[in-house]
Scaffold this motif. Structure first.
Motif, mmCIF file in Angstrom:
data_model
loop_
_atom_site.group_PDB
_atom_site.id
_atom_site.type_symbol
_atom_site.label_atom_id
_atom_site.label_comp_id
_atom_site.label_asym_id
_atom_site.label_seq_id
_atom_site.Cartn_x
_atom_site.Cartn_y
_atom_site.Cartn_z
ATOM 1 N N VAL A 152 4.531 8.647 8.577
ATOM 2 C CA VAL A 152 3.145 8.417 8.994
ATOM 3 C C VAL A 152 2.724 6.985 8.710
ATOM 4 N N SER A 153 1.777 6.508 9.504
ATOM 5 C CA SER A 153 0.990 5.326 9.165
ATOM 6 C C SER A 153 -0.438 5.797 8.939
ATOM 7 N N LEU A 154 -1.142 5.113 8.045
ATOM 8 C CA LEU A 154 -2.512 5.480 7.698
ATOM 9 C C LEU A 154 -3.467 4.344 8.038
ATOM 10 N N LEU A 155 -4.644 4.695 8.494
ATOM 11 C CA LEU A 155 -5.766 3.763 8.572
ATOM 12 C C LEU A 155 -6.799 4.258 7.574
ATOM 13 N N ILE A 156 -7.115 3.429 6.596
ATOM 14 C CA ILE A 156 -8.032 3.803 5.525
ATOM 15 C C ILE A 156 -9.308 2.986 5.653
ATOM 16 N N ALA A 157 -10.434 3.687 5.755
ATOM 17 C CA ALA A 157 -11.738 3.037 5.930
ATOM 18 C C ALA A 157 -12.600 3.329 4.716
ATOM 19 N N GLY A 158 -13.302 2.310 4.226
ATOM 20 C CA GLY A 158 -14.163 2.520 3.073
ATOM 21 C C GLY A 158 -15.236 1.461 2.964
ATOM 22 N N PHE A 159 -16.174 1.706 2.070
ATOM 23 C CA PHE A 159 -17.262 0.769 1.817
ATOM 24 C C PHE A 159 -17.493 0.742 0.309
ATOM 25 N N ASP A 160 -17.349 -0.442 -0.291
ATOM 26 C CA ASP A 160 -17.578 -0.579 -1.727
ATOM 27 C C ASP A 160 -18.297 -1.895 -1.999
ATOM 28 N N GLU A 161 -18.175 -2.421 -3.213
ATOM 29 C CA GLU A 161 -18.882 -3.654 -3.574
ATOM 30 C C GLU A 161 -18.431 -4.845 -2.730
ATOM 31 N N GLN A 162 -17.239 -4.760 -2.157
ATOM 32 C CA GLN A 162 -16.732 -5.827 -1.294
ATOM 33 C C GLN A 162 -17.216 -5.688 0.145
ATOM 34 N N GLY A 163 -17.983 -4.636 0.417
ATOM 35 C CA GLY A 163 -18.466 -4.404 1.774
ATOM 36 C C GLY A 163 -17.557 -3.461 2.544
ATOM 37 N N PRO A 164 -17.670 -3.445 3.877
ATOM 38 C CA PRO A 164 -16.819 -2.567 4.690
ATOM 39 C C PRO A 164 -15.377 -3.055 4.687
ATOM 40 N N GLN A 165 -14.426 -2.114 4.623
ATOM 41 C CA GLN A 165 -13.017 -2.485 4.579
ATOM 42 C C GLN A 165 -12.185 -1.517 5.404
ATOM 43 N N LEU A 166 -11.182 -2.075 6.070
ATOM 44 C CA LEU A 166 -10.250 -1.285 6.875
ATOM 45 C C LEU A 166 -8.833 -1.742 6.561
ATOM 46 N N PHE A 167 -7.988 -0.803 6.173
ATOM 47 C CA PHE A 167 -6.598 -1.121 5.841
ATOM 48 C C PHE A 167 -5.650 -0.219 6.614
ATOM 49 N N GLN A 168 -4.481 -0.781 6.916
ATOM 50 C CA GLN A 168 -3.396 -0.001 7.512
ATOM 51 C C GLN A 168 -2.229 0.027 6.546
ATOM 52 N N VAL A 169 -1.669 1.216 6.327
ATOM 53 C CA VAL A 169 -0.494 1.380 5.465
ATOM 54 C C VAL A 169 0.624 1.991 6.304
ATOM 55 N N ASP A 170 1.800 1.380 6.263
ATOM 56 C CA ASP A 170 2.921 1.813 7.093
ATOM 57 C C ASP A 170 4.009 2.493 6.260
ATOM 58 N N PRO A 171 4.974 3.181 6.914
ATOM 59 C CA PRO A 171 6.014 3.918 6.174
ATOM 60 C C PRO A 171 6.821 3.065 5.206
ATOM 61 N N SER A 172 6.913 1.772 5.457
ATOM 62 C CA SER A 172 7.666 0.890 4.562
ATOM 63 C C SER A 172 6.934 0.639 3.253
ATOM 64 N N GLY A 173 5.643 0.979 3.197
ATOM 65 C CA GLY A 173 4.829 0.657 2.026
ATOM 66 C C GLY A 173 4.043 -0.622 2.192
ATOM 67 N N SER A 174 4.187 -1.273 3.344
ATOM 68 C CA SER A 174 3.404 -2.484 3.622
ATOM 69 C C SER A 174 1.960 -2.094 3.921
ATOM 70 N N TYR A 175 1.021 -2.948 3.524
ATOM 71 C CA TYR A 175 -0.377 -2.704 3.863
ATOM 72 C C TYR A 175 -1.087 -4.027 4.141
ATOM 73 N N TRP A 176 -2.047 -3.955 5.052
ATOM 74 C CA TRP A 176 -2.828 -5.136 5.437
ATOM 75 C C TRP A 176 -4.270 -4.724 5.675
#
Length: 234
Positions: A131-155
């Protein structure tokens, strides 16, 4: 020996420097339903296809899930693998809360899940997560969107797509995305992007949408709410 000689070993590099099982995991993601995410000025939206058999109870299938009250995740690829990662993510978040009495930062839960996925690329007797994941959240840094891939890479991304139509979706997003986009407009853009490569009629029953805004609350939209948005873009 060719690449195929190394295709059954996760922990052995091929002569070209590839771990072939990880490439197969990416193929599982590419065969999955299209999912996308868009980061707006004041929030994040994630969306995915949800095509099911007419005999299946739609309430029993959830492709967008909560990790915490302010973080949500959508996947593309093998469903049961995503369920394991969602469970791990929730445990990570609860452990952090019990230790520090505050909600886990978005980047930290992303980093922890990426570490779990990376560990499964260099251990014997296991296979990579499909699987690949798209993770969406909002914290003290503001809105954030990350993608995590099967290799363990994330951006971190401003907008991204995963799954079978990710190339077309990313091309569409590149044309439509702007730095000052508001959350409401991002929802409309997400629906239009999904519609661009959707096979058959797209309705409120065969897509899922999740949003998080400045109120720090991740919300999965109901079918009636999705219907209202789809009517606005027609």
């Amino acid at each position: 020996m060719g690449e195929s000689e190394y295709s059954f070993s996760l922990t052995t590099f091929s002569p070209s420097g590839k771990l072939v099982q990880i490439e197969y995991a990416f193929q599982a993601v590419s065969a999955g339903s299209t999912a996308l995410g868009i980061k707006a000025k004041n929030g994040v939206v994630i969306a995915t296809e949800k095509k099911l058999s007419s005999l299946l109870d739609p309430e029993s299938v959830k492709k967008i899930n909560y990790l915490t009250h302010n973080i949500g995740v959508v996947y593309s690829g093998i469903g049961p693998d995503s369920r394991v990662l969602v469970d791990k993510g929730r445990k990570i978040a609860q452990t952090y809360y019990r230790t520090y009495h505050e909600t886990i930062p978005v980047l930290q839960i992303v980093r922890e899940l990426a570490s779990v996925m990376q560990e499964f690329t260099q251990s014997g007797g296991v296979r990579p997560f499909g699987v690949s994941l798209l993770i969406a959240g909002f914290d003290e840094q503001g809105p954030q969107l990350f993608q995590v891939d099967p290799s363990g890479s994330y951006w971190g991304w401003k907008a991204s797509a995963i799954g079978k139509s990710m190339v077309n979706a990313k091309t569409f997003l590149e044309k439509r995305y702007s730095e000052d986009i508001e959350l409401e407009d991002a929802i409309h853009t997400a629906i239009l992007t999904m519609k661009e490569s959707f096979e058959g009629d797209m309705t409120e029953h065969n897509i899922e949408i999740g949003i998080v805004g400045a109120d720090n609350k991740f919300k999965i939209l109901t079918p009636s709410e999705i219907s209202d948005y789809t009517q606005e873009v027609e």
